[in-house]
Design a protein around this motif. Structure first.
Motif, PDB file in Angstrom:
ATOM      1  N   THR A 206       0.841  -1.197   0.000  1.00  0.00           N
ATOM      2  CA  THR A 206       0.000   0.000   0.000  1.00  0.00           C
ATOM      3  C   THR A 206       0.876   1.247   0.000  1.00  0.00           C
ATOM      4  O   THR A 206       1.764   1.391   0.844  1.00  0.00           O
ATOM      5  N   ALA A 207       0.603   2.125  -0.936  1.00  0.00           N
ATOM      6  CA  ALA A 207       1.308   3.417  -0.994  1.00  0.00           C
ATOM      7  C   ALA A 207       0.475   4.449  -0.255  1.00  0.00           C
ATOM      8  O   ALA A 207      -0.748   4.513  -0.442  1.00  0.00           O
ATOM      9  N   THR A 208       1.116   5.248   0.576  1.00  0.00           N
ATOM     10  CA  THR A 208       0.418   6.308   1.305  1.00  0.00           C
ATOM     11  C   THR A 208       1.124   7.632   1.040  1.00  0.00           C
ATOM     12  O   THR A 208       2.311   7.784   1.329  1.00  0.00           O
ATOM     13  N   LEU A 209       0.371   8.568   0.488  1.00  0.00           N
ATOM     14  CA  LEU A 209       0.905   9.887   0.183  1.00  0.00           C
ATOM     15  C   LEU A 209       0.213  10.916   1.085  1.00  0.00           C
ATOM     16  O   LEU A 209      -0.970  10.782   1.392  1.00  0.00           O
ATOM     17  N   THR A 210       0.971  11.941   1.449  1.00  0.00           N
ATOM     18  CA  THR A 210       0.487  12.926   2.414  1.00  0.00           C
ATOM     19  C   THR A 210       0.368  14.296   1.774  1.00  0.00           C
ATOM     20  O   THR A 210       1.195  14.691   0.950  1.00  0.00           O
ATOM     21  N   CYS A 211      -0.667  15.011   2.182  1.00  0.00           N
ATOM     22  CA  CYS A 211      -0.872  16.398   1.759  1.00  0.00           C
ATOM     23  C   CYS A 211      -1.206  17.219   3.000  1.00  0.00           C
ATOM     24  O   CYS A 211      -2.210  16.945   3.666  1.00  0.00           O
ATOM     25  N   ASN A 212      -0.355  18.160   3.321  1.00  0.00           N
ATOM     26  CA  ASN A 212      -0.580  19.039   4.467  1.00  0.00           C
ATOM     27  C   ASN A 212      -0.768  20.471   3.986  1.00  0.00           C
ATOM     28  O   ASN A 212      -0.100  20.898   3.043  1.00  0.00           O
TER      29      ASN A 212
ATOM     30  N   ALA B  62     -13.342  23.904   1.232  1.00  0.00           N
ATOM     31  CA  ALA B  62     -14.604  23.169   1.286  1.00  0.00           C
ATOM     32  C   ALA B  62     -14.403  21.742   0.778  1.00  0.00           C
ATOM     33  O   ALA B  62     -15.149  20.838   1.140  1.00  0.00           O
ATOM     34  N   TYR B  63     -13.409  21.559  -0.088  1.00  0.00           N
ATOM     35  CA  TYR B  63     -13.089  20.213  -0.553  1.00  0.00           C
ATOM     36  C   TYR B  63     -11.635  20.147  -0.993  1.00  0.00           C
ATOM     37  O   TYR B  63     -10.966  21.168  -1.191  1.00  0.00           O
TER      38      TYR B  63
ATOM     39  N   LEU C 148     -12.399  13.378  -5.165  1.00  0.00           N
ATOM     40  CA  LEU C 148     -12.730  14.607  -4.458  1.00  0.00           C
ATOM     41  C   LEU C 148     -13.319  14.234  -3.117  1.00  0.00           C
ATOM     42  O   LEU C 148     -14.167  13.326  -3.037  1.00  0.00           O
ATOM     43  N   ILE C 149     -12.906  14.908  -2.062  1.00  0.00           N
ATOM     44  CA  ILE C 149     -13.458  14.669  -0.724  1.00  0.00           C
ATOM     45  C   ILE C 149     -13.831  16.012  -0.124  1.00  0.00           C
ATOM     46  O   ILE C 149     -13.069  16.986  -0.198  1.00  0.00           O
ATOM     47  N   ARG C 150     -15.022  16.069   0.447  1.00  0.00           N
ATOM     48  CA  ARG C 150     -15.526  17.325   1.005  1.00  0.00           C
ATOM     49  C   ARG C 150     -15.160  17.439   2.474  1.00  0.00           C
ATOM     50  O   ARG C 150     -14.846  16.460   3.142  1.00  0.00           O
ATOM     51  N   GLU C 151     -15.277  18.635   3.005  1.00  0.00           N
ATOM     52  CA  GLU C 151     -14.817  18.900   4.375  1.00  0.00           C
ATOM     53  C   GLU C 151     -15.608  18.124   5.408  1.00  0.00           C
ATOM     54  O   GLU C 151     -15.100  17.864   6.496  1.00  0.00           O
ATOM     55  N   ASN C 152     -16.841  17.739   5.090  1.00  0.00           N
ATOM     56  CA  ASN C 152     -17.647  16.986   6.048  1.00  0.00           C
ATOM     57  C   ASN C 152     -17.515  15.476   5.856  1.00  0.00           C
ATOM     58  O   ASN C 152     -18.217  14.701   6.517  1.00  0.00           O
TER      59      ASN C 152
ATOM     60  N   PHE D 287      -9.527  12.892   4.965  1.00  0.00           N
ATOM     61  CA  PHE D 287      -9.468  14.355   5.047  1.00  0.00           C
ATOM     62  C   PHE D 287      -9.703  14.748   6.498  1.00  0.00           C
ATOM     63  O   PHE D 287     -10.793  14.528   7.032  1.00  0.00           O
ATOM     64  N   ASP D 288      -8.674  15.275   7.135  1.00  0.00           N
ATOM     65  CA  ASP D 288      -8.768  15.686   8.534  1.00  0.00           C
ATOM     66  C   ASP D 288      -8.609  17.203   8.588  1.00  0.00           C
ATOM     67  O   ASP D 288      -7.495  17.708   8.471  1.00  0.00           O
ATOM     68  N   THR D 289      -9.722  17.910   8.762  1.00  0.00           N
ATOM     69  CA  THR D 289      -9.670  19.377   8.744  1.00  0.00           C
ATOM     70  C   THR D 289      -9.063  19.940  10.021  1.00  0.00           C
ATOM     71  O   THR D 289      -8.634  21.098  10.025  1.00  0.00           O
ATOM     72  N   THR D 290      -9.022  19.123  11.066  1.00  0.00           N
ATOM     73  CA  THR D 290      -8.379  19.588  12.309  1.00  0.00           C
ATOM     74  C   THR D 290      -6.868  19.543  12.156  1.00  0.00           C
ATOM     75  O   THR D 290      -6.164  20.500  12.491  1.00  0.00           O
TER      76      THR D 290
END
Lengths: 113, 110
Positions: free
Chosen positions: B18-24, B31-32, B49-53, B66-69
């Motif tokens: 499994t490849a895991t890539l990070t975006c900070n 909103a997405y 696409l992933i939305r904030e909720n 997607f972790d908005t915190t």
């Protein structure tokens, strides 16, 4: 989805000249954008191409250098004016889909000598 | 200042893993968030696409969180294949525009 055609796909230009890149979308889209991608780099937004009005430019990009036209909902052009070697890059046209995703053309690779 | 950061170094993994890539990101409230794949000499291609909720989104072998915190998104490719080798870009919505991250190059070895 939308299919985007760009031309030219590549060109070699002389310093001080201008080049116009054309972008054709196969369906009507509300929003179109122009990005630049320098070698080995990510995409930088140049401007939003607004239909029937002046484009909205991002910081660092100006209309005199990158004039953009958008005469209708399926077509846009980007001109790179008075080119210098620093303008050598890939220029990408994109259109927004219904759910917010972007569809991209294959890009126009520009080399300025 | 606003930043979107991805692993700048290439990620090399063995086929089947499994490849895991990070975006900070910092100083954005998107909103997405979206992920794209780009092959050499080609334009980016939309993946997910992933939305904030939404906490998680899946599509076939792909999974995005997607972790908005934490202001972070993780992109997973399970059972990776050599054909998955490409550069993967995250992008944030910012006032009707998409701003792209720096991209991470993934190389999957047989």
């Amino acid at each position: 989805s939308a299919v985007i055609s760009q031309k030219p796909s590549r060109d070699i230009c002389q310093r001080g000249t201008s080049l116009t890149i054309q972008c054709q979308v196969d369906s009507q889209v509300t929003m179109m954008f122009w990005y630049r991608q320098q070698p080995g780099q990510s995409l930088t937004l140049i401007a939003t191409a607004n239909q029937g009005s002046e484009a909205t430019y991002e910081s660092g990009f100006v209309i005199d250098k990158f004039p953009i036209s958008r005469p209708n909902l399926t077509f846009s052009t980007l001109t790179v004016s008075n080119m210098s070697p620093e303008d050598s890059s890939i220029y990408l046209c994109s259109a927004r889909g219904r759910t917010g995703e972007l569809f991209f053309g294959e890009g126009s690779r520009l080399t300025v000598l | 200042s606003q930043k979107i950061e991805q692993n700048s170094e290439a990620l090399n993994i063995q086929e089947g893993k499994t490849a895991t890539l990070t975006c900070n990101y910092t100083n954005y409230s998107p909103a997405y968030l979206q992920w794209y794949r780009q092959d050499p000499g080609r334009g980016p291609v939309f993946l997910l696409l992933i939305r904030e909720n939404e906490k998680e989104k899946r599509k076939e072998r792909l999974k995005v969180t997607f972790d908005t915190t934490l202001k972070q998104s993780l992109f997973h490719i399970t059972a990776s294949q050599p054909a998955d080798s490409a550069t993967y870009l995250c992008a944030l919505e910012a006032t009707d525009k998409l701003i792209f991250g720096t991209g991470t190059r993934l190389q999957v070895f047989p």
